[in-house]
Design a protein around this motif. Structure first.
Motif, short mmCIF file in Angstrom:
data_model
loop_
_atom_site.label_atom_id
_atom_site.label_comp_id
_atom_site.label_asym_id
_atom_site.label_seq_id
_atom_site.Cartn_x
_atom_site.Cartn_y
_atom_site.Cartn_z
N GLY A 177 -3.87 -13.02 14.94
CA GLY A 177 -3.43 -13.06 13.54
C GLY A 177 -4.59 -13.19 12.56
O GLY A 177 -4.66 -12.49 11.55
N VAL A 178 -5.53 -14.09 12.85
CA VAL A 178 -6.67 -14.30 11.95
C VAL A 178 -7.56 -13.06 11.88
O VAL A 178 -7.95 -12.60 10.79
N LEU A 179 -7.91 -12.53 13.05
CA LEU A 179 -8.81 -11.36 13.07
C LEU A 179 -8.14 -10.13 12.45
O LEU A 179 -8.78 -9.35 11.74
N GLU A 180 -6.84 -9.96 12.71
CA GLU A 180 -6.16 -8.77 12.18
C GLU A 180 -6.02 -8.84 10.66
O GLU A 180 -6.07 -7.83 9.96
N PHE A 181 -5.82 -10.05 10.11
CA PHE A 181 -5.75 -10.18 8.65
C PHE A 181 -7.06 -9.73 8.02
O PHE A 181 -7.07 -9.00 7.02
N CYS A 182 -8.16 -10.17 8.56
CA CYS A 182 -9.47 -9.77 8.03
C CYS A 182 -9.66 -8.25 8.15
O CYS A 182 -10.19 -7.61 7.22
N TRP A 183 -9.21 -7.69 9.25
CA TRP A 183 -9.37 -6.24 9.45
C TRP A 183 -8.52 -5.45 8.44
O TRP A 183 -8.99 -4.48 7.85
N GLN A 184 -7.27 -5.88 8.25
CA GLN A 184 -6.41 -5.17 7.30
C GLN A 184 -6.87 -5.37 5.86
O GLN A 184 -6.85 -4.44 5.05
N LYS A 185 -7.28 -6.59 5.54
CA LYS A 185 -7.69 -6.91 4.17
C LYS A 185 -8.94 -6.16 3.75
O LYS A 185 -9.01 -5.60 2.64
N PHE A 186 -9.96 -6.13 4.61
CA PHE A 186 -11.27 -5.62 4.22
C PHE A 186 -11.59 -4.23 4.78
O PHE A 186 -12.63 -3.68 4.44
N VAL A 187 -10.70 -3.69 5.62
CA VAL A 187 -10.96 -2.36 6.18
C VAL A 187 -9.82 -1.40 5.86
O VAL A 187 -10.01 -0.39 5.17
N ILE A 188 -8.62 -1.71 6.36
CA ILE A 188 -7.52 -0.75 6.23
C ILE A 188 -7.08 -0.60 4.77
O ILE A 188 -6.99 0.51 4.24
N TYR A 189 -6.81 -1.71 4.09
CA TYR A 189 -6.26 -1.66 2.73
C TYR A 189 -7.27 -2.10 1.68
O TYR A 189 -6.89 -2.60 0.62
N ARG A 190 -8.54 -1.91 1.96
CA ARG A 190 -9.58 -2.38 1.04
C ARG A 190 -9.44 -1.74 -0.35
O ARG A 190 -9.60 -2.40 -1.37
N LYS A 191 -9.12 -0.45 -0.43
CA LYS A 191 -8.97 0.24 -1.71
C LYS A 191 -7.53 0.67 -1.98
O LYS A 191 -7.28 1.45 -2.90
N GLU A 192 -6.60 0.16 -1.21
CA GLU A 192 -5.21 0.62 -1.34
C GLU A 192 -4.24 -0.52 -1.64
O GLU A 192 -3.02 -0.30 -1.64
N GLU A 193 -4.73 -1.72 -1.92
CA GLU A 193 -3.83 -2.82 -2.20
C GLU A 193 -3.09 -2.60 -3.52
O GLU A 193 -3.68 -2.16 -4.50
N ASN A 194 -1.79 -2.92 -3.53
CA ASN A 194 -0.93 -2.84 -4.72
C ASN A 194 -0.80 -1.42 -5.28
O ASN A 194 -0.39 -1.25 -6.42
N THR A 195 -1.14 -0.41 -4.52
CA THR A 195 -0.96 0.96 -5.01
C THR A 195 0.51 1.35 -5.04
O THR A 195 0.91 2.18 -5.85
N ALA A 196 1.34 0.75 -4.21
CA ALA A 196 2.77 1.04 -4.24
C ALA A 196 3.41 0.50 -5.51
O ALA A 196 4.29 1.12 -6.08
N VAL A 197 2.93 -0.65 -6.02
CA VAL A 197 3.45 -1.22 -7.26
C VAL A 197 3.12 -0.31 -8.44
O VAL A 197 3.96 -0.03 -9.29
N LYS A 198 1.89 0.19 -8.52
CA LYS A 198 1.49 1.09 -9.61
C LYS A 198 2.28 2.39 -9.57
O LYS A 198 2.64 2.95 -10.59
N LYS A 199 2.57 2.86 -8.37
CA LYS A 199 3.29 4.11 -8.22
C LYS A 199 4.72 3.95 -8.75
O LYS A 199 5.26 4.84 -9.41
N GLU A 200 5.34 2.82 -8.50
CA GLU A 200 6.70 2.57 -8.99
C GLU A 200 6.72 2.47 -10.50
O GLU A 200 7.64 2.97 -11.16
N LYS A 201 5.70 1.85 -11.12
CA LYS A 201 5.66 1.75 -12.58
C LYS A 201 5.52 3.11 -13.22
O LYS A 201 6.11 3.39 -14.23
N SER A 215 0.83 -1.20 0.00
CA SER A 215 0.00 0.00 0.00
C SER A 215 0.86 1.25 0.00
O SER A 215 1.91 1.31 0.65
N ALA A 216 0.40 2.26 -0.76
CA ALA A 216 1.05 3.58 -0.77
C ALA A 216 0.10 4.63 -0.22
O ALA A 216 0.25 5.82 -0.49
N GLY A 217 -0.89 4.19 0.54
CA GLY A 217 -1.88 5.11 1.09
C GLY A 217 -1.36 5.91 2.26
O GLY A 217 -0.18 5.84 2.63
N ASN A 218 -2.25 6.66 2.85
CA ASN A 218 -1.90 7.55 3.95
C ASN A 218 -1.54 6.74 5.19
O ASN A 218 -2.34 5.94 5.68
#
Length: 269
Positions: free
Chosen positions: A245-269, A191-194
Motif C-alpha cells: 500500500g505505501v509503495l504503490e501510493f508513492c508510485w501512483q502519486k508521483f509516476v502514474i498520475y503525476r500530471k493527470e490528477e483532478n483532470t476528470a473534475v476539470k473535464k466535467e466542469k 484522473s481522465a488520462g489514458n
C-alpha cells in the motif's frame, strides 16, 4: 399678449390706409406717429416670438436629455422602485424610499456559502486501498484454506514455493490490483488520462514487487511458525499488504498520475 399686439398692429394698418386716402398735414403727423407705434409693436411681437421659440427649443432639448437618461437607465440592471403610499405625506414617502436604496442593500450581510468537506488524499487512498486489501485478504484466506492439503512446489530462484501458497497469493493479488487501480483512479486521483497507459505503468510496479511478495510470503512464514503457529502465514500476508500500500501510493502519486490528477473534475466542469 402676442394676440393683442397683433390686433393693434392691424388697427394701425387700417388707420394708415384711411390717412393715406386723406393726406393732410394732420394726417401726415398722425401717420408718422402710427408708423412709429407700429414699428415698436412689431419689435415687441418679434421679441415675444423669439422668446417663445427659445422656450420651445429649450423644452425640446430637456425632453431629449430625459429620453437619453431613460435609455441609459433601461440599459442598466433594473432596480425595482418601491411603491409610494399615497396615504402618507411626501416626506414620509421619501424616507421610505431612502430606507431601501441599493446602497443600503449592499450593507446587508451576505449568505455564507456552505463549506465543502475535503478528505485529504492520503486518507482517501488509505480507505480505497483498505477495501482492496480486504478483498485480497478474504480471497487469500479462502483459497489458502481450500488448498491447504494440496501438495507440490514451484521453483522460484534457489527456493521452491509451495503451490498452496503461490496460487492463493497470485489470485488474491490480481483481484486486489484490479480493484485498487480502478477505485483510486476514479476517486482518489480523479484522473481522465489514458487508461491503457496507466494500467501499463501499474503493471511495471508489480514487475519487481510481485516476485518480492512471492518470496516474502513464501519464505517468511517458515521463520515464524515456531512462534505464531498457523497464524504466521496470515501475519506475513498483512505485512506484505502494508508494504504494498505505501509503495504503490508513492508510485501512483508521483509516476502514474503525476500530471493527470483532478483532470476528470476539470473535464466535467
Amino acid at each position: 399678449m402676442g394676440d393683442k399686439n397683433t390686433k393693434k398692429l392691424e388697427n394701425f394698418s387700417d388707420k394708415q390706409t384711411v390717412y393715406n386716402r386723406e393726406l393732410t398735414k394732420e394726417n401726415k403727423e398722425e401717420l408718422i406717429k402710427l408708423n412709429e407705434e407700429a414699428m415698436k409693436l412689431a419689435e415687441q411681437i418679434d421679441v415675444q416670438e423669439e422668446d417663445f421659440a427659445d422656450k420651445l427649443e429649450a423644452q425640446i432639448l430637456v425632453g431629449q436629455v430625459l429620453n437619453e437618461k431613460e435609455d441609459i437607465i433601461v440599459d442598466k440592471e433594473p432596480i425595482s422602485k418601491p411603491v409610494a403610499d399615497e396615504s402618507l405625506p411626501t416626506n414620509c414617502q421619501n424616507e421610505k424610499v431612502e430606507e431601501i436604496l441599493p446602497s443600503e442593500k449592499s450593507k446587508l450581510p451576505e449568505k455564507k456559502a456552505k463549506k465543502k468537506f475535503h478528505i485529504p488524499q492520503p486518507i482517501k487512498y488509505a480507505i480505497c486501498t483498505a477495501s482492496a486489501g480486504l478483498i485480497e485478504f478474504i480471497t487469500f484466506s479462502i483459497l489458502a484454506a481450500c488448498m491447504k492439503q494440496v501438495p507440490g512446489t514451484i521453483p522460484f530462484g534457489e527456493q521452491n514455493l509451495a503451490i498452496n501458497n503461490f496460487v492463493p497469493t497470485f489470485i488474491a493479488l490480481l483481484l486486489s490490483v484490479l480493484w485498487n487501480f480502478t477505485i483510486n483512479r476514479k476517486f482518489t486521483f480523479k484522473s481522465a488520462g489514458n487508461i491503457p497507459r496507466a494500467m501499463f505503468l501499474a503493471f511495471l510496479f508489480y514487475v519487481p514487487f510481485f516476485p518480492f511478495k512471492l518470496w516474502f510470503n513464501g519464505t517468511m512464514p517458515a521463520h515464524l511458525v515456531g512462534v505464531m503457529g498457523d497464524g504466521a502465514q496470515f501475519f506475513i500476508e498483512v505485512c506484505s499488504m502494508l508494504i504494498n500500500g505505501v509503495l504503490e501510493f508513492c508510485w501512483q502519486k508521483f509516476v502514474i498520475y503525476r500530471k493527470e490528477e483532478n483532470t476528470a473534475v476539470k473535464k466535467e466542469k
